[in-house]
Design a protein around this motif. Structure first.
Motif, PDB file in Angstrom:
ATOM      1  N   GLN A   1       0.825  -1.203   0.000  1.00 34.82           N
ATOM      2  CA  GLN A   1       0.000   0.000   0.000  1.00 34.82           C
ATOM      3  C   GLN A   1       0.861   1.256   0.000  1.00 34.82           C
ATOM      4  O   GLN A   1       0.515   2.265  -0.628  1.00 34.82           O
ATOM      5  N   ALA A   2       1.982   1.216   0.703  1.00 33.06           N
ATOM      6  CA  ALA A   2       2.867   2.386   0.792  1.00 33.06           C
ATOM      7  C   ALA A   2       3.454   2.764  -0.567  1.00 33.06           C
ATOM      8  O   ALA A   2       3.867   3.913  -0.757  1.00 33.06           O
ATOM      9  N   ALA A   3       3.466   1.808  -1.494  1.00 33.35           N
ATOM     10  CA  ALA A   3       3.991   2.077  -2.832  1.00 33.35           C
ATOM     11  C   ALA A   3       2.929   2.648  -3.766  1.00 33.35           C
ATOM     12  O   ALA A   3       3.227   2.965  -4.930  1.00 33.35           O
TER      13      ALA A   3
ATOM     14  N   THR B   1       5.296  11.176  -1.994  1.00 28.69           N
ATOM     15  CA  THR B   1       6.426  10.921  -1.099  1.00 28.69           C
ATOM     16  C   THR B   1       5.845  10.516   0.250  1.00 28.69           C
ATOM     17  O   THR B   1       5.244  11.334   0.947  1.00 28.69           O
ATOM     18  N   PHE B   2       6.046   9.258   0.624  1.00 26.68           N
ATOM     19  CA  PHE B   2       5.297   8.706   1.755  1.00 26.68           C
ATOM     20  C   PHE B   2       6.226   8.151   2.816  1.00 26.68           C
ATOM     21  O   PHE B   2       7.197   7.439   2.528  1.00 26.68           O
ATOM     22  N   VAL B   3       5.911   8.477   4.073  1.00 25.56           N
ATOM     23  CA  VAL B   3       6.636   7.924   5.213  1.00 25.56           C
ATOM     24  C   VAL B   3       5.613   7.493   6.258  1.00 25.56           C
ATOM     25  O   VAL B   3       4.502   8.025   6.307  1.00 25.56           O
ATOM     26  N   GLY B   4       5.994   6.526   7.079  1.00 29.59           N
ATOM     27  CA  GLY B   4       5.031   6.090   8.075  1.00 29.59           C
ATOM     28  C   GLY B   4       5.549   5.004   8.978  1.00 29.59           C
ATOM     29  O   GLY B   4       6.653   4.472   8.792  1.00 29.59           O
ATOM     30  N   VAL B   5       4.724   4.666   9.954  1.00 30.37           N
ATOM     31  CA  VAL B   5       5.058   3.616  10.910  1.00 30.37           C
ATOM     32  C   VAL B   5       3.766   3.103  11.530  1.00 30.37           C
ATOM     33  O   VAL B   5       2.792   3.851  11.675  1.00 30.37           O
TER      34      VAL B   5
ATOM     35  N   PHE C   1       0.913   8.031   9.414  1.00 30.06           N
ATOM     36  CA  PHE C   1       1.132   7.995   7.973  1.00 30.06           C
ATOM     37  C   PHE C   1       1.131   9.430   7.447  1.00 30.06           C
ATOM     38  O   PHE C   1       0.186  10.177   7.720  1.00 30.06           O
ATOM     39  N   VAL C   2       2.163   9.808   6.688  1.00 29.64           N
ATOM     40  CA  VAL C   2       2.235  11.174   6.160  1.00 29.64           C
ATOM     41  C   VAL C   2       2.617  11.129   4.683  1.00 29.64           C
ATOM     42  O   VAL C   2       3.634  10.534   4.301  1.00 29.64           O
ATOM     43  N   SER C   3       1.802  11.783   3.876  1.00 27.20           N
ATOM     44  CA  SER C   3       2.008  11.858   2.430  1.00 27.20           C
ATOM     45  C   SER C   3       2.305  13.298   2.024  1.00 27.20           C
ATOM     46  O   SER C   3       1.515  14.200   2.319  1.00 27.20           O
ATOM     47  N   ASN C   4       3.435  13.509   1.395  1.00 29.90           N
ATOM     48  CA  ASN C   4       3.785  14.809   0.804  1.00 29.90           C
ATOM     49  C   ASN C   4       3.834  14.661  -0.716  1.00 29.90           C
ATOM     50  O   ASN C   4       3.919  13.551  -1.239  1.00 29.90           O
ATOM     51  N   ASP C   5       3.758  15.787  -1.411  1.00 32.65           N
ATOM     52  CA  ASP C   5       3.850  15.808  -2.884  1.00 32.65           C
ATOM     53  C   ASP C   5       2.757  14.951  -3.524  1.00 32.65           C
ATOM     54  O   ASP C   5       3.011  14.175  -4.453  1.00 32.65           O
TER      55      ASP C   5
ATOM     56  N   ALA D   1      -4.863  10.900  -1.969  1.00 33.59           N
ATOM     57  CA  ALA D   1      -3.990  10.507  -0.859  1.00 33.59           C
ATOM     58  C   ALA D   1      -4.809  10.138   0.372  1.00 33.59           C
ATOM     59  O   ALA D   1      -4.520   9.159   1.060  1.00 33.59           O
ATOM     60  N   ARG D   2      -5.846  10.919   0.651  1.00 30.51           N
ATOM     61  CA  ARG D   2      -6.714  10.608   1.794  1.00 30.51           C
ATOM     62  C   ARG D   2      -7.302   9.198   1.664  1.00 30.51           C
ATOM     63  O   ARG D   2      -7.330   8.429   2.628  1.00 30.51           O
ATOM     64  N   GLU D   3      -7.803   8.888   0.486  1.00 36.43           N
ATOM     65  CA  GLU D   3      -8.415   7.572   0.283  1.00 36.43           C
ATOM     66  C   GLU D   3      -7.404   6.461   0.517  1.00 36.43           C
ATOM     67  O   GLU D   3      -7.710   5.452   1.171  1.00 36.43           O
ATOM     68  N   ALA D   4      -6.180   6.664   0.024  1.00 32.72           N
ATOM     69  CA  ALA D   4      -5.142   5.650   0.199  1.00 32.72           C
ATOM     70  C   ALA D   4      -4.757   5.514   1.675  1.00 32.72           C
ATOM     71  O   ALA D   4      -4.513   4.402   2.165  1.00 32.72           O
ATOM     72  N   LEU D   5      -4.706   6.617   2.403  1.00 28.38           N
ATOM     73  CA  LEU D   5      -4.403   6.574   3.840  1.00 28.38           C
ATOM     74  C   LEU D   5      -5.493   5.822   4.601  1.00 28.38           C
ATOM     75  O   LEU D   5      -5.206   5.018   5.501  1.00 28.38           O
TER      76      LEU D   5
END
Length: 432
Positions: free
Chosen positions: A77-79, A85-89, A408-412, A418-422
């Motif tokens: 999912q992160a891909a 540009t996605f980072v998370g934990v 979960f944080v999505s930039n760019d 992005a909201r739906e994917a989160l």
């Protein structure tokens, strides 16, 4: 084992939110004079498991569930290109195990997820029962009263009515307001003035009506450009005074009337639900004033990080310039957001941070999200939205009864995709 009761009861709280959506229908169909039985009561369930993170003990690896499939799902999912540009934990609270991460130590633009830091610091420093008392004092000149602003940015019309009622029968022709408790600037240099009329921020002064909103008490309504003076004018209108203005009281004066704010718990819940920037900045200024520190946004942001560092949080690469997340210059790691949320699940001091978070497809900024997703009613999270930025950080109980925290944080990225994917990603945690 002193934290066991909270970890267990936190599961109960999170499980209970699953009934919010369906329960709303029952509420709307009852209570209109119909005869119905008394509401059912149930006992508090026993704690479902032991403290989530206990540095004094070693977890038995054999007792930890197999997260391999979940990790693979989250990695896939992160891909998703919707996330930019996605980072998370994501962390299993009981074992303390990080079940998935992607550059969790990379600081990115967090938007309103910044409010998680602000809420934690306020709970640590002020306590959940903290309230603010706004007083009306006798002025130096006959017929003059002074509102002593104390930091309540959410004075309601009802509270102003209350003050006016307490002043009834007095011959008052002038209402002044003293805002000296926050002597520093109230509008950060990193904010856009256009956002005042857009309803996102205002000059944050220590006395405001409904966070400076014009024409209502919630939502992104246009904000006032003179919020403290508005308070003086509103009281003057109620008691028939003709003159308003500002002053600074330097001597003890007789208290003629007073009102008290909601508790910090209640104010944090409202701040999180509406993602209210004025409230976030106001609460940070309240903390600063209580410690005798400067109250401008840059200074309160520095204070926030200093307090968190003193509590043992890893602030590597983290930098913020405000406490609301409105600035594009804030940089926060998913690790820090998740560490705070995990502390909230395991520490009494921060426990109400979790219950302040909006409920997926139920309340606040998540009310219109999670349509048809398994996370609806189960995910509780703080959202974050700026241009090309979407964040989601919170907690969820899985179908197997595990409690996960996540950031979960999505930039760019474009906001809506992005909201739906989160939301899909948080629902994967629910499905475990």
């Amino acid at each position: 084992m002193k934290n066991a009761w909270w970890v267990g009861s936190s599961v109960g709280v999170l499980v209970a939110v699953g009934a919010v959506i369906g329960g709303g229908v029952w509420v709307n169909q009852t209570g209109f004079g119909l005869d119905h039985p008394a509401p059912m009561t149930v006992e508090m369930p026993a704690a479902l498991f032991s403290p989530a993170i206990n540095s004094d003990t070693t977890q038995d690896a054999a007792s930890s569930p197999d997260f391999e499939a979940l990790t693979a799902q989250l990695t896939e999912q992160a891909a998703d290109p919707r996330l930019g540009t996605f980072v998370g934990v994501a962390r299993d609270v009981e074992s303390g195990e990080i079940v998935w991460e992607q550059n969790q130590g990379t600081a990115v633009r967090p938007a309103s997820a910044t409010k998680i830091l602000t809420a934690a610091v306020a709970l640590y420093e002020l306590g959940r029962e903290d309230t603010i008392t706004t007083q009306v004092l006798e002025g130096e000149q006959p017929g003059t009263v002074v509102i002593k602003a104390a930091g309540d940015v959410t004075l309601s019309e009802e509270m102003l009515d209350d003050l006016a009622a307490q002043l009834e029968g007095q011959n008052i022709d002038t209402v002044l307001i003293d805002t000296s408790i926050w002597p520093d600037e109230g509008f950060a240099s990193t904010w856009d003035p256009i956002d005042v009329d857009a309803g996102y921020i205002a000059d944050v002064e220590p006395s405001m009506i409904e966070a400076g909103r014009i024409g209502g008490s919630e939502g992104d309504l246009p904000r006032s450009h003179t919020p403290a003076l508005d308070v003086a004018q509103a009281l003057a209108d109620r008691i028939g005074a003709e003159t308003t203005g500002t002053t600074e009281i330097t001597t003890d004066s007789t208290v003629l009337a007073s009102v008290e704010s909601d508790t910090l718990d209640q104010r944090l819940a409202r701040m999180m639900e509406d993602s209210d920037n004025v409230m976030a900045e106001g609460i940070a200024k309240e903390v600063a004033a209580s410690k005798g520190l400067p109250t401008d946004s840059a200074s309160t942001a520095t204070m926030t990080l200093d307090i968190l560092e003193g509590k043992g949080f890893d602030l590597s690469d983290v930098s913020i310039v405000d406490n609301s997340g409105l600035s594009f210059d804030n940089l926060i790691t998913p690790r820090l957001l998740d560490d705070i949320l995990t502390r909230a699940a395991t520490e009494t001091e921060l426990r109400s941070l979790l219950t302040s978070l909006p409920i997926a497809h139920g309340t606040g900024t998540l009310e219109d999200r999670y349509e048809g997703m398994t996370g609806a009613g189960w995910v509780r999270a703080k959202t974050g939205t700026l241009t090309d930025t979407s964040a989601l950080a919170g907690v969820v109980t899985s179908e197997s009864g595990r409690v996960f925290t996540f950031a979960f944080v999505s930039n760019d990225s474009a906001i809506l995709p992005a909201r739906e994917a989160l939301d899909e990603m948080a629902s994967m945690l629910r499905d475990f």
